[in-house]
Design a protein around this motif. Structure first.
Motif, PDB file in Angstrom:
ATOM      1  N   GLN A  60       0.828  -1.198   0.000  1.00 23.42           N
ATOM      2  CA  GLN A  60       0.000   0.000   0.000  1.00 23.42           C
ATOM      3  C   GLN A  60       0.866   1.254   0.000  1.00 23.42           C
ATOM      4  N   LEU A  61       1.985   1.233   0.734  1.00 16.50           N
ATOM      5  CA  LEU A  61       2.887   2.383   0.728  1.00 16.50           C
ATOM      6  C   LEU A  61       3.513   2.581  -0.650  1.00 16.50           C
ATOM      7  N   GLU A  62       3.932   1.476  -1.279  1.00 21.48           N
ATOM      8  CA  GLU A  62       4.487   1.571  -2.629  1.00 21.48           C
ATOM      9  C   GLU A  62       3.448   2.092  -3.610  1.00 21.48           C
ATOM     10  N   LEU A  63       2.238   1.599  -3.487  1.00 20.73           N
ATOM     11  CA  LEU A  63       1.149   2.051  -4.350  1.00 20.73           C
ATOM     12  C   LEU A  63       0.868   3.534  -4.135  1.00 20.73           C
ATOM     13  N   LYS A  64       0.893   3.967  -2.893  1.00 21.69           N
ATOM     14  CA  LYS A  64       0.674   5.388  -2.577  1.00 21.69           C
ATOM     15  C   LYS A  64       1.764   6.236  -3.221  1.00 21.69           C
ATOM     16  N   GLN A  65       3.016   5.769  -3.168  1.00 23.17           N
ATOM     17  CA  GLN A  65       4.107   6.513  -3.791  1.00 23.17           C
ATOM     18  C   GLN A  65       3.925   6.589  -5.305  1.00 23.17           C
ATOM     19  N   GLN A  66       3.514   5.496  -5.920  1.00 23.05           N
ATOM     20  CA  GLN A  66       3.287   5.488  -7.363  1.00 23.05           C
ATOM     21  C   GLN A  66       2.123   6.402  -7.736  1.00 23.05           C
ATOM     22  N   ILE A  67       1.078   6.395  -6.935  1.00 25.08           N
ATOM     23  CA  ILE A  67      -0.072   7.269  -7.198  1.00 25.08           C
ATOM     24  C   ILE A  67       0.353   8.728  -7.070  1.00 25.08           C
ATOM     25  N   ASP A  68       1.160   9.042  -6.055  1.00 25.08           N
ATOM     26  CA  ASP A  68       1.648  10.414  -5.894  1.00 25.08           C
ATOM     27  C   ASP A  68       2.510  10.826  -7.081  1.00 25.08           C
ATOM     28  N   SER A  69       3.373   9.915  -7.534  1.00 29.37           N
ATOM     29  CA  SER A  69       4.216  10.205  -8.690  1.00 29.37           C
ATOM     30  C   SER A  69       3.365  10.434  -9.940  1.00 29.37           C
ATOM     31  N   LEU A  70       2.375   9.584 -10.144  1.00 28.13           N
ATOM     32  CA  LEU A  70       1.474   9.736 -11.287  1.00 28.13           C
ATOM     33  C   LEU A  70       0.700  11.045 -11.199  1.00 28.13           C
ATOM     34  N   ASN A  71       0.294  11.408 -10.005  1.00 31.16           N
ATOM     35  CA  ASN A  71      -0.431  12.659  -9.806  1.00 31.16           C
ATOM     36  C   ASN A  71       0.451  13.852 -10.184  1.00 31.16           C
ATOM     37  N   GLU A  72       1.731  13.806  -9.803  1.00 31.03           N
ATOM     38  CA  GLU A  72       2.653  14.881 -10.164  1.00 31.03           C
ATOM     39  C   GLU A  72       2.814  14.969 -11.678  1.00 31.03           C
ATOM     40  N   GLU A  73       2.946  13.826 -12.338  1.00 23.19           N
ATOM     41  CA  GLU A  73       3.076  13.811 -13.796  1.00 23.19           C
ATOM     42  C   GLU A  73       1.823  14.377 -14.462  1.00 23.19           C
ATOM     43  N   LEU A  74       0.665  14.010 -13.943  1.00 29.82           N
ATOM     44  CA  LEU A  74      -0.591  14.532 -14.510  1.00 29.82           C
ATOM     45  C   LEU A  74      -0.697  16.037 -14.306  1.00 29.82           C
ATOM     46  N   GLN A  75      -0.214  16.540 -13.177  1.00 27.67           N
ATOM     47  CA  GLN A  75      -0.216  17.987 -12.945  1.00 27.67           C
ATOM     48  C   GLN A  75       0.678  18.678 -13.973  1.00 27.67           C
ATOM     49  N   LYS A  76       1.857  18.087 -14.257  1.00 19.87           N
ATOM     50  CA  LYS A  76       2.761  18.659 -15.249  1.00 19.87           C
ATOM     51  C   LYS A  76       2.107  18.676 -16.624  1.00 19.87           C
ATOM     52  N   VAL A  77       1.420  17.581 -16.969  1.00 23.33           N
ATOM     53  CA  VAL A  77       0.733  17.513 -18.263  1.00 23.33           C
ATOM     54  C   VAL A  77      -0.362  18.563 -18.336  1.00 23.33           C
ATOM     55  N   ARG A  78      -1.119  18.700 -17.253  1.00 23.84           N
ATOM     56  CA  ARG A  78      -2.195  19.695 -17.221  1.00 23.84           C
ATOM     57  C   ARG A  78      -1.630  21.099 -17.404  1.00 23.84           C
ATOM     58  N   GLU A  79      -0.521  21.405 -16.737  1.00 24.48           N
ATOM     59  CA  GLU A  79       0.106  22.719 -16.880  1.00 24.48           C
ATOM     60  C   GLU A  79       0.615  22.932 -18.302  1.00 24.48           C
ATOM     61  N   ALA A  80       1.190  21.882 -18.898  1.00 24.89           N
ATOM     62  CA  ALA A  80       1.696  22.000 -20.265  1.00 24.89           C
ATOM     63  C   ALA A  80       0.555  22.237 -21.253  1.00 24.89           C
ATOM     64  N   VAL A  81      -0.565  21.582 -21.038  1.00 25.41           N
ATOM     65  CA  VAL A  81      -1.717  21.755 -21.938  1.00 25.41           C
ATOM     66  C   VAL A  81      -2.292  23.164 -21.797  1.00 25.41           C
ATOM     67  N   ASN A  82      -2.328  23.665 -20.583  1.00 28.57           N
ATOM     68  CA  ASN A  82      -2.903  24.988 -20.353  1.00 28.57           C
ATOM     69  C   ASN A  82      -1.971  26.110 -20.789  1.00 28.57           C
ATOM     70  N   ASN A  83      -0.677  25.846 -20.930  1.00 27.28           N
ATOM     71  CA  ASN A  83       0.286  26.889 -21.271  1.00 27.28           C
ATOM     72  C   ASN A  83       0.757  26.821 -22.718  1.00 27.28           C
ATOM     73  N   HIS A  84      -0.034  26.261 -23.621  1.00 27.20           N
ATOM     74  CA  HIS A  84       0.384  26.177 -25.017  1.00 27.20           C
ATOM     75  C   HIS A  84       0.274  27.554 -25.672  1.00 27.20           C
ATOM     76  N   PRO A  85       1.174  27.848 -26.597  1.00 34.32           N
ATOM     77  CA  PRO A  85       1.120  29.159 -27.264  1.00 34.32           C
ATOM     78  C   PRO A  85      -0.040  29.205 -28.255  1.00 34.32           C
ATOM     79  N   ASP A  86      -0.522  30.411 -28.488  1.00 24.77           N
ATOM     80  CA  ASP A  86      -1.613  30.600 -29.434  1.00 24.77           C
ATOM     81  C   ASP A  86      -1.021  30.673 -30.837  1.00 24.77           C
ATOM     82  N   LEU A  87      -1.355  29.714 -31.659  1.00 25.85           N
ATOM     83  CA  LEU A  87      -0.773  29.611 -32.995  1.00 25.85           C
ATOM     84  C   LEU A  87      -1.630  30.258 -34.076  1.00 25.85           C
TER      85      LEU A  87
END
Length: 157
Positions: A60-87
């Motif tokens: 469960q601790l390992e799973l919690k760490q993986q979920i936290d890591s995945l959550n951080e990656e998803l936050q980065k993806v969300r920020e990247a999607v929201n910060n795209h330049p207007d083409l």
């Protein structure tokens, strides 16, 4: 004997036998052997259950760490999607440039067609002159071909 005296005797007897049994717990070898046997039967199961509980907590601790890591990656993806330049402005500029290039190409092709027409006219005049005045013939220049006009649409190919 009345009913009250019988109840009183039973209560005193049960109290006495309970006191006697408490005193016998420490000195009863049969009871100790039975307790050791039950402990011997149940201890491996309890130890195995305890090990599995520990393994489950670790998982469960390992799973919690993986979920936290995945959550951080998803936050980065969300920020990247929201910060795209207007083409859109750049696409509009490209379309405008393509339109200008197409216009220039059409003007150049029309000019090339006129030059070819002038060349034919000059060669025709030379042919008439050579028929009238025999001169040495000069080699003719080949005409440059003109491909069809480029369509003027605003789509990018």
């Amino acid at each position: 004997m009345n009913a009250t005296s019988v109840n009183t005797m039973d209560d005193t007897e049960s109290t006495t036998s309970a006191d006697e049994n408490t005193g016998n717990l420490c000195d009863n070898p049969t009871r100790d052997t039975l307790a050791e046997g039950l402990l011997g039967l149940l201890k491996p199961t309890v130890d195995q259950l305890d090990d599995r509980v520990r393994a489950t907590r670790i998982s469960q601790l390992e799973l919690k760490q993986q979920i936290d890591s995945l959550n951080e990656e998803l936050q980065k993806v969300r920020e990247a999607v929201n910060n795209h330049p207007d083409l859109d402005p750049y696409v509009k500029k490209l379309i405008a440039c393509k339109h200008k290039v197409t216009v220039v190409l059409n003007v150049l092709q029309a000019s090339q067609d006129r030059l070819n027409e002038i060349r034919r006219s000059i060669n025709k005049d030379k042919g008439v002159r050579t028929a009238v005045l025999p001169e040495t013939q000069e080699p003719q220049e080949p005409e440059q071909s003109t491909s069809g006009l480029v369509p003027q649409d605003d789509s990018i190919n």
